[in-house]
Design a protein around this motif. Structure first.
Motif, PDB file in Angstrom:
ATOM      1  N   LEU A  29     -45.030 -70.044  18.011  1.00 34.45           N
ATOM      2  CA  LEU A  29     -43.941 -70.564  18.835  1.00 34.45           C
ATOM      3  C   LEU A  29     -43.962 -72.082  18.953  1.00 34.45           C
ATOM      4  O   LEU A  29     -42.909 -72.730  18.898  1.00 34.45           O
ATOM      5  CB  LEU A  29     -44.006 -69.927  20.230  1.00 34.45           C
ATOM      6  N   SER A  30     -45.147 -72.676  19.099  1.00 38.01           N
ATOM      7  CA  SER A  30     -45.233 -74.131  19.275  1.00 38.01           C
ATOM      8  C   SER A  30     -44.582 -74.877  18.122  1.00 38.01           C
ATOM      9  O   SER A  30     -43.857 -75.860  18.323  1.00 38.01           O
ATOM     10  CB  SER A  30     -46.699 -74.567  19.387  1.00 38.01           C
ATOM     11  N   GLY A  31     -44.856 -74.419  16.913  1.00 33.77           N
ATOM     12  CA  GLY A  31     -44.338 -75.113  15.744  1.00 33.77           C
ATOM     13  C   GLY A  31     -42.893 -74.796  15.417  1.00 33.77           C
ATOM     14  O   GLY A  31     -42.325 -75.393  14.499  1.00 33.77           O
ATOM     15  N   ASN A  32     -42.288 -73.878  16.170  1.00 31.62           N
ATOM     16  CA  ASN A  32     -40.911 -73.463  15.861  1.00 31.62           C
ATOM     17  C   ASN A  32     -39.981 -73.494  17.066  1.00 31.62           C
ATOM     18  O   ASN A  32     -38.826 -73.089  16.961  1.00 31.62           O
ATOM     19  CB  ASN A  32     -40.930 -72.042  15.283  1.00 31.62           C
ATOM     20  N   LEU A  33     -40.459 -73.985  18.191  1.00 33.44           N
ATOM     21  CA  LEU A  33     -39.674 -73.906  19.425  1.00 33.44           C
ATOM     22  C   LEU A  33     -38.372 -74.685  19.328  1.00 33.44           C
ATOM     23  O   LEU A  33     -37.347 -74.285  19.891  1.00 33.44           O
ATOM     24  CB  LEU A  33     -40.522 -74.415  20.606  1.00 33.44           C
ATOM     25  N   ASP A  34     -38.385 -75.784  18.594  1.00 34.81           N
ATOM     26  CA  ASP A  34     -37.164 -76.587  18.437  1.00 34.81           C
ATOM     27  C   ASP A  34     -36.130 -75.903  17.552  1.00 34.81           C
ATOM     28  O   ASP A  34     -34.979 -76.342  17.492  1.00 34.81           O
ATOM     29  CB  ASP A  34     -37.511 -77.966  17.873  1.00 34.81           C
ATOM     30  N   LYS A  35     -36.514 -74.831  16.895  1.00 34.72           N
ATOM     31  CA  LYS A  35     -35.582 -74.091  16.043  1.00 34.72           C
ATOM     32  C   LYS A  35     -34.965 -72.895  16.769  1.00 34.72           C
ATOM     33  O   LYS A  35     -33.868 -72.457  16.400  1.00 34.72           O
ATOM     34  CB  LYS A  35     -36.299 -73.586  14.789  1.00 34.72           C
ATOM     35  N   VAL A  36     -35.650 -72.373  17.783  1.00 34.24           N
ATOM     36  CA  VAL A  36     -35.220 -71.099  18.360  1.00 34.24           C
ATOM     37  C   VAL A  36     -34.867 -71.157  19.839  1.00 34.24           C
ATOM     38  O   VAL A  36     -34.225 -70.236  20.345  1.00 34.24           O
ATOM     39  CB  VAL A  36     -36.316 -70.012  18.162  1.00 34.24           C
ATOM     40  N   PRO A  38     -32.935 -72.900  23.001  1.00 36.10           N
ATOM     41  CA  PRO A  38     -31.869 -73.863  23.303  1.00 36.10           C
ATOM     42  C   PRO A  38     -32.321 -75.072  24.126  1.00 36.10           C
ATOM     43  O   PRO A  38     -31.817 -76.178  23.913  1.00 36.10           O
ATOM     44  CB  PRO A  38     -30.845 -73.015  24.072  1.00 36.10           C
ATOM     45  N   ASP A  39     -33.250 -74.869  25.066  1.00 36.95           N
ATOM     46  CA  ASP A  39     -33.659 -75.982  25.929  1.00 36.95           C
ATOM     47  C   ASP A  39     -34.367 -77.096  25.167  1.00 36.95           C
ATOM     48  O   ASP A  39     -34.441 -78.231  25.650  1.00 36.95           O
ATOM     49  CB  ASP A  39     -34.553 -75.478  27.066  1.00 36.95           C
ATOM     50  N   ILE A  40     -34.888 -76.787  23.991  1.00 39.55           N
ATOM     51  CA  ILE A  40     -35.469 -77.824  23.123  1.00 39.55           C
ATOM     52  C   ILE A  40     -34.470 -78.218  22.037  1.00 39.55           C
ATOM     53  O   ILE A  40     -34.176 -79.391  21.830  1.00 39.55           O
ATOM     54  CB  ILE A  40     -36.779 -77.332  22.477  1.00 39.55           C
ATOM     55  N   ARG A  41     -33.914 -77.222  21.377  1.00 39.14           N
ATOM     56  CA  ARG A  41     -33.007 -77.466  20.249  1.00 39.14           C
ATOM     57  C   ARG A  41     -31.770 -78.257  20.669  1.00 39.14           C
ATOM     58  O   ARG A  41     -31.309 -79.149  19.948  1.00 39.14           O
ATOM     59  CB  ARG A  41     -32.588 -76.114  19.658  1.00 39.14           C
ATOM     60  N   ASP A  42     -31.236 -77.944  21.860  1.00 44.42           N
ATOM     61  CA  ASP A  42     -29.974 -78.540  22.301  1.00 44.42           C
ATOM     62  C   ASP A  42     -30.169 -79.369  23.569  1.00 44.42           C
ATOM     63  O   ASP A  42     -29.268 -79.468  24.407  1.00 44.42           O
ATOM     64  CB  ASP A  42     -28.934 -77.439  22.562  1.00 44.42           C
ATOM     65  N   SER A  43     -31.320 -79.983  23.720  1.00 47.50           N
ATOM     66  CA  SER A  43     -31.657 -80.691  24.960  1.00 47.50           C
ATOM     67  C   SER A  43     -30.817 -81.949  25.166  1.00 47.50           C
ATOM     68  O   SER A  43     -30.438 -82.641  24.217  1.00 47.50           O
ATOM     69  CB  SER A  43     -33.137 -81.080  24.942  1.00 47.50           C
ATOM     70  N   SER A  44     -30.584 -82.283  26.430  1.00 46.88           N
ATOM     71  CA  SER A  44     -29.898 -83.528  26.774  1.00 46.88           C
ATOM     72  C   SER A  44     -30.694 -84.755  26.356  1.00 46.88           C
ATOM     73  O   SER A  44     -30.126 -85.842  26.186  1.00 46.88           O
ATOM     74  CB  SER A  44     -29.643 -83.574  28.286  1.00 46.88           C
ATOM     75  N   ILE A  46     -31.829 -85.364  23.567  1.00 45.77           N
ATOM     76  CA  ILE A  46     -31.427 -85.786  22.215  1.00 45.77           C
ATOM     77  C   ILE A  46     -29.913 -85.704  22.021  1.00 45.77           C
ATOM     78  O   ILE A  46     -29.425 -85.650  20.895  1.00 45.77           O
ATOM     79  CB  ILE A  46     -32.156 -84.946  21.142  1.00 45.77           C
ATOM     80  N   GLY A  47     -29.182 -85.675  23.140  1.00 46.55           N
ATOM     81  CA  GLY A  47     -27.733 -85.702  23.046  1.00 46.55           C
ATOM     82  C   GLY A  47     -27.043 -84.371  23.193  1.00 46.55           C
ATOM     83  O   GLY A  47     -25.819 -84.291  23.068  1.00 46.55           O
ATOM     84  N   GLY A  48     -27.798 -83.305  23.476  1.00 46.73           N
ATOM     85  CA  GLY A  48     -27.207 -81.987  23.665  1.00 46.73           C
ATOM     86  C   GLY A  48     -26.778 -81.760  25.100  1.00 46.73           C
ATOM     87  O   GLY A  48     -26.642 -82.700  25.893  1.00 46.73           O
ATOM     88  N   THR A  49     -26.620 -80.497  25.456  1.00 46.55           N
ATOM     89  CA  THR A  49     -26.124 -80.145  26.792  1.00 46.55           C
ATOM     90  C   THR A  49     -27.124 -79.349  27.619  1.00 46.55           C
ATOM     91  O   THR A  49     -26.860 -79.049  28.785  1.00 46.55           O
ATOM     92  CB  THR A  49     -24.828 -79.318  26.673  1.00 46.55           C
ATOM     93  N   LYS A  50     -28.264 -79.002  27.039  1.00 44.20           N
ATOM     94  CA  LYS A  50     -29.252 -78.184  27.758  1.00 44.20           C
ATOM     95  C   LYS A  50     -30.240 -79.074  28.509  1.00 44.20           C
ATOM     96  O   LYS A  50     -30.023 -80.269  28.651  1.00 44.20           O
ATOM     97  CB  LYS A  50     -29.965 -77.263  26.774  1.00 44.20           C
ATOM     98  N   ASP A  51     -31.323 -78.468  28.950  1.00 42.46           N
ATOM     99  CA  ASP A  51     -32.287 -79.103  29.858  1.00 42.46           C
ATOM    100  C   ASP A  51     -32.575 -80.568  29.517  1.00 42.46           C
ATOM    101  O   ASP A  51     -32.900 -80.900  28.373  1.00 42.46           O
ATOM    102  CB  ASP A  51     -33.609 -78.313  29.833  1.00 42.46           C
ATOM    103  N   GLY A  52     -32.469 -81.420  30.513  1.00 45.12           N
ATOM    104  CA  GLY A  52     -32.757 -82.844  30.343  1.00 45.12           C
ATOM    105  C   GLY A  52     -33.832 -83.316  31.278  1.00 45.12           C
ATOM    106  O   GLY A  52     -33.810 -84.462  31.741  1.00 45.12           O
TER     107      GLY A  52
END
Length: 540
Positions: A29-36, A38-44, A46-52
């Motif tokens: 999970l640690s090495g793939n969390l940014d892929k699966v 949303p709170d990492i992949r789509d985080s505020s 880095i410009g996303g709308t999820k957890d900031g």
């Protein structure tokens, strides 16, 4: 105090079972969390709308050293992508976090403290020369805001104030500017007084509170060590005093304190949040570094070898929110009230984010930072703090440690050096029959003068005897060195794949219930104990 300094991921390289453990973590999970997730992949961040707030910095805190330890180019590039995105959004006045200027006073500064700490980790790994200035500007901005009372500490930041001192210390060592000490004093003054909080730790309150929250308390143990120099105060080992209170009223056999989610008493069926395990490890790592007191390294080993692996699945794709020392099943509390004091009915399942997602992001700092603590140095020389398999290589010396410790008790060092230095080895406190290069020795003799130009080979072996130790309620447990033993229970695993709040759980990051399939209700009938040793295997 005898202060030690940390080496970097460029100087320490894990080997043997420790390397396998880090590689498993990277493929999990640690090495793939940014892929699966949303709170990492789509985080505020880095410009996303999820957890900031805390989740991206929590994840980066472990992902960054993991990537550099493994020299994984893809992971290093992904870490850089996140850091570059975060840095690119820093405001002209230095404000770093994803929050509008109008909302700064309402933004819990815990995320500010955490992200600046992460940036120090990234700099030590990458040597990216823009990072110290980013940290400096963030601190200066925060000082200007808090010194003029535009903002103040509240919420999590009030109870985690000392986390800011990681970045303040980092910056003060570089520029020695007086305003940093002023900032440190303001942060300390506005932060919670944990010595005053200790009166609330003797009885479980069965209510949620910052001052009994187990992760706050695990972090807190290092507060005096990281702050006393900046505050110009004498070190008094307050951590030992507070740990004593916690152990008496909330202690467990694996060094952690119960907290599901707040302090929960001494029953071995009460849980402990995974975030607390890795934060207590980090606290002990820094306590040893700042004080040189070996008791913190002993306790660190107990946490790392027992509490940490107990609460994460073998493939490191899933974890528990809370672990229990006496746990016979991991099944949902459906028709009955959970035994946890403030946690929900699924907190002890293995999954993507059982109960709450903080541990999903935070657990991955455990093994990488433990590996970083294997060797430390000061002006006198080098110490092997935790004798796990790794290589330390700098421009001055090359030290390789071949060992299966703690699976066996043989340490083989090969040392090549370009300079004279003192080399110290720390082994478990209850080690017996210590042999150094085939001669009987004592712990006082585990300090060696290394001469430049000579190759030195040192073999250390010792014995550790299994024995019973007392716990509360007239219970006992078996300990051998810094390993605590438990009964293996065969189990059936029930997989749950589903979507909740737009977060998908699917194999291998789905949820699991574990049901016992073998007898578990055993006790020791007599005091005879024998040891069977095994090699670590592919899954340590």
């Amino acid at each position: 105090m005898k202060k030690w300094n940390m080496f970097t991921t460029n100087e320490i390289k894990p080997k043997g079972w420790l390397y396998k453990q880090l590689r498993i973590q990277a493929t999990g999970l640690s090495g793939n969390l940014d892929k699966v997730w949303p709170d990492i992949r789509d985080s505020s961040w880095i410009g996303g709308t999820k957890d900031g707030w805390e989740r991206v910095p929590y994840w980066l805190d472990g992902f960054i050293p993991l990537a550099y330890f493994l020299e994984d180019k893809d992971m290093i590039a992904r870490a850089k992508k996140y850091i570059d995105a975060i840095v690119s959004k820093q405001n002209d006045d230095g404000w770093l976090c994803p929050c509008s200027k109008e909302n700064r006073a309402n933004y819990d500064a815990w995320a500010v403290f955490l992200m600046t700490k992460v940036l120090t980790v990234y700099y030590e790994c990458s040597k990216d020369e823009k990072i110290p200035d980013v940290i400096y500007r963030t601190l200066k901005n925060y000082y200007e805001l808090i010194s003029t009372e535009q903002i103040k500490l509240f919420g999590w930041a009030e109870y985690r104030w000392f986390e800011f001192f990681i970045a303040i210390n980092f910056t003060y060592e570089r520029c020695k500017e007086d305003w940093l000490k002023d900032l440190a004093k303001i942060i300390k003054k506005q932060g919670s007084d944990y010595e005053a909080c200790a009166v609330y730790w003797d009885t479980p309150r069965n209510e949620w509170a910052f001052y009994t929250h187990i992760v706050n308390i695990a972090m807190m143990l290092k507060y005096e060590a990281v702050s006393c120099e900046l505050l110009d105060t004498e070190y008094k080992d307050i951590a030992e005093k507070l740990r004593g209170v916690l152990k008496q009223y909330n202690g467990t056999v694996v060094e952690i304190f119960t907290g599901d989610e707040c302090l929960s008493g001494i029953s071995p069926i009460q849980g402990t949040e995974l975030c607390a395990v890795v934060e207590q490890m980090y606290a002990y790592e820094l306590l040893f570094a700042y004080t040189g007191d070996s008791k913190w390294a002993e306790r660190l080993e107990i946490l790392a070898f027992n509490a940490l692996p107990a609460t994460i699945s073998d493939d490191m794709w899933t974890h528990q929110y809370v672990q229990m020392n006496n746990q016979i099943a991991c099944q949902k509390f459906i028709d009955t009230k959970p035994i946890f004091r403030t946690n929900g009915p699924e907190s002890h399942l293995f999954g993507l984010e059982p109960n709450f997602g903080c541990c999903t992001a935070n657990f991955n700092q455990g093994w990488p930072k433990f590996a970083l603590s294997s060797f430390m140095y000061n002006d006198e020389g080098v110490i092997n703090v935790v004798p796990v398999p790794c290589q330390l290589k700098t421009s001055d010396f090359d030290i390789t440690l071949d060992t299966n410790y703690p699976f066996d008790n043989i340490l083989k060092y090969t040392i090549d050096s370009n300079k004279d230095f003192k080399f110290e080895i720390r082994i478990p406190a209850d080690a017996e029959n210590i042999i150094v290069n085939e001669k009987k020795a004592s712990t006082d003799e585990l300090i060696f003068n290394i001469v430049a130009g000579d190759r030195r080979e040192i073999t250390v072996s010792f014995e550790l005897k299994p024995h019973f130790e007392d716990y509360s309620y007239n219970l006992k447990y078996v300990k051998c060195g810094n390993l605590v033993f438990s009964l293996p229970i065969k189990f059936e695993k029930i997989m749950h794949e589903y979507v909740r709040n737009d977060v998908e759980r699917k194999f291998p990051y789905c949820d699991y219930e574990l049901f016992p399939q073998s007898d578990w209700n055993y006790a020791f009938a007599d005091a005879s104990l024998t040891v069977e040793s095994k090699t670590p295997g592919e899954v340590p």
